[in-house]
Design an enzyme around this catalytic site. Structure first.
Site, mmCIF file in Angstrom:
data_model
loop_
_atom_site.group_PDB
_atom_site.id
_atom_site.type_symbol
_atom_site.label_atom_id
_atom_site.label_comp_id
_atom_site.label_asym_id
_atom_site.label_seq_id
_atom_site.Cartn_x
_atom_site.Cartn_y
_atom_site.Cartn_z
ATOM 1 N N CYS A 9 30.017 26.304 -63.554
ATOM 2 C CA CYS A 9 31.280 25.692 -63.998
ATOM 3 C C CYS A 9 31.125 24.177 -64.056
ATOM 4 O O CYS A 9 31.597 23.527 -65.005
ATOM 5 C CB CYS A 9 32.417 26.049 -63.044
ATOM 6 S SG CYS A 9 33.147 27.675 -63.324
ATOM 7 N N ASP A 32 16.820 26.191 -68.518
ATOM 8 C CA ASP A 32 16.701 26.604 -67.118
ATOM 9 C C ASP A 32 15.892 25.562 -66.361
ATOM 10 O O ASP A 32 14.863 25.078 -66.847
ATOM 11 C CB ASP A 32 16.027 27.987 -67.029
ATOM 12 C CG ASP A 32 16.223 28.627 -65.671
ATOM 13 O OD1 ASP A 32 16.923 29.647 -65.585
ATOM 14 O OD2 ASP A 32 15.673 28.098 -64.677
ATOM 15 N N HIS A 48 34.895 30.524 -66.237
ATOM 16 C CA HIS A 48 34.197 31.243 -65.174
ATOM 17 C C HIS A 48 34.457 32.750 -65.227
ATOM 18 O O HIS A 48 35.603 33.193 -65.205
ATOM 19 C CB HIS A 48 34.606 30.741 -63.781
ATOM 20 C CG HIS A 48 33.843 31.444 -62.701
ATOM 21 N ND1 HIS A 48 32.666 30.967 -62.177
ATOM 22 C CD2 HIS A 48 34.040 32.656 -62.105
ATOM 23 C CE1 HIS A 48 32.186 31.824 -61.296
ATOM 24 N NE2 HIS A 48 33.006 32.859 -61.235
ATOM 25 N N ASN A 87 21.508 39.404 -65.747
ATOM 26 C CA ASN A 87 21.468 40.157 -64.502
ATOM 27 C C ASN A 87 22.899 40.330 -64.000
ATOM 28 O O ASN A 87 23.640 39.351 -63.880
ATOM 29 C CB ASN A 87 20.642 39.401 -63.454
ATOM 30 C CG ASN A 87 19.192 39.252 -63.881
ATOM 31 O OD1 ASN A 87 18.613 40.165 -64.444
ATOM 32 N ND2 ASN A 87 18.604 38.084 -63.632
ATOM 33 N N GLY A 93 19.183 41.073 -59.439
ATOM 34 C CA GLY A 93 18.514 39.771 -59.438
ATOM 35 C C GLY A 93 19.420 38.609 -59.782
ATOM 36 O O GLY A 93 18.944 37.486 -59.969
ATOM 37 N N HIS A 100 25.645 34.447 -67.042
ATOM 38 C CA HIS A 100 24.701 33.697 -67.889
ATOM 39 C C HIS A 100 23.721 34.678 -68.507
ATOM 40 O O HIS A 100 23.369 35.690 -67.903
ATOM 41 C CB HIS A 100 23.956 32.615 -67.095
ATOM 42 C CG HIS A 100 23.320 33.118 -65.836
ATOM 43 N ND1 HIS A 100 24.036 33.359 -64.686
ATOM 44 C CD2 HIS A 100 22.032 33.449 -65.551
ATOM 45 C CE1 HIS A 100 23.226 33.802 -63.742
ATOM 46 N NE2 HIS A 100 22.002 33.884 -64.240
ATOM 47 N N HIS A 102 19.893 34.846 -70.153
ATOM 48 C CA HIS A 102 18.605 34.151 -70.260
ATOM 49 C C HIS A 102 18.059 34.395 -71.668
ATOM 50 O O HIS A 102 17.962 35.549 -72.103
ATOM 51 C CB HIS A 102 17.597 34.727 -69.267
ATOM 52 C CG HIS A 102 17.982 34.591 -67.821
ATOM 53 N ND1 HIS A 102 17.416 33.651 -66.983
ATOM 54 C CD2 HIS A 102 18.865 35.292 -67.061
ATOM 55 C CE1 HIS A 102 17.933 33.786 -65.760
ATOM 56 N NE2 HIS A 102 18.809 34.763 -65.784
HETATM 57 P P1 AMP Z 1 19.860 34.623 -62.183
HETATM 58 O O1 AMP Z 1 18.776 34.973 -61.207
HETATM 59 O O2 AMP Z 1 19.968 35.549 -63.342
HETATM 60 O O3 AMP Z 1 21.188 34.383 -61.477
HETATM 61 O O4 AMP Z 1 19.414 33.244 -62.818
HETATM 62 C C1 AMP Z 1 19.833 32.004 -62.333
HETATM 63 C C2 AMP Z 1 19.026 30.967 -63.071
HETATM 64 O O5 AMP Z 1 19.683 29.708 -62.967
HETATM 65 C C3 AMP Z 1 17.609 30.776 -62.533
HETATM 66 O O6 AMP Z 1 16.671 31.033 -63.577
HETATM 67 C C4 AMP Z 1 17.591 29.317 -62.080
HETATM 68 O O7 AMP Z 1 16.350 28.688 -62.305
HETATM 69 C C5 AMP Z 1 18.697 28.717 -62.925
HETATM 70 N N1 AMP Z 1 19.345 27.523 -62.412
HETATM 71 C C6 AMP Z 1 19.867 27.343 -61.163
HETATM 72 N N2 AMP Z 1 20.413 26.117 -61.061
HETATM 73 C C7 AMP Z 1 20.251 25.507 -62.263
HETATM 74 C C8 AMP Z 1 20.603 24.231 -62.795
HETATM 75 N N3 AMP Z 1 21.245 23.322 -62.067
HETATM 76 N N4 AMP Z 1 20.263 23.951 -64.084
HETATM 77 C C9 AMP Z 1 19.611 24.860 -64.834
HETATM 78 N N5 AMP Z 1 19.258 26.090 -64.391
HETATM 79 C C10 AMP Z 1 19.567 26.407 -63.120
HETATM 80 ZN ZN ZN Z 2 31.604 29.309 -62.725
#
Ligand code: AMP
Ligand code: ZN
Length: 112
Positions: A9, A32, A48, A87, A93, A100, A102
């Site tokens: 957010c 990422d 959110h 995920n 995971g 989000h 990927h």
């Molecule tokens: P997930 O495991 O699907 O929740 O993926 C979370 C993703 O967010 C991971 O690939 C992290 O590397 C990424 N992540 C966490 N914090 C940040 C951030 N501040 N900016 C960009 N990516 C982030």
């Molecule tokens: Zn949020």
């Protein structure tokens, strides 16, 4: 988690910096911070929602979302050769509890 405490957010509101690649009123795409592929972009709804299930239940538009995925893939030059993953829940995971997707591409992608 309150929206104030949610890291995505804060990124969506541009209160935290991120490497933005594309954006609409509804979605933001940014790189990422710990890429696991040569190209690794995250797409979030600006609003959110904990995960995909919550977003669908709230009436999220998969048509608009998929149109944005194509826009992002073109923007980062991976159209026609990318993986799209979300995920749902810790067991799958999910670490950040704001929906989000990927978008990953590149020769280092492991198979399933
Ligand atoms: P997930 O495991 O699907 O929740 O993926 C979370 C993703 O967010 C991971 O690939 C992290 O590397 C990424 N992540 C966490 N914090 C940040 C951030 N501040 N900016 C960009 N990516 C982030
Ligand atoms: Zn949020």
């Amino acid at each position: 988690m309150s929206d104030d405490a949610c890291i995505f957010c804060q990124i969506a509101r541009e209160e935290l910096p991120s490497d933005v690649v594309a954006s609409t009123d509804e979605f933001l795409a940014f790189r990422d911070i710990q890429p696991r592929a040569a190209t690794h972009v995250l797409i979030v709804p600006r609003e959110h929602h904990d995960d995909l299930d919550a977003w669908i239940a709230a009436g999220g538009s998969s048509d608009r979302m998929l149109a944005f995925v194509r826009q992002v893939a073109q923007e980062v030059d991976v159209a026609g050769r990318y993986r799209l993953v979300t995920n749902v829940g810790e067991d799958a995971g999910q670490v950040v509890p704001h929906l989000h997707w990927h978008v990953m591409a590149g020769s280092r992608l492991p198979g399933f």
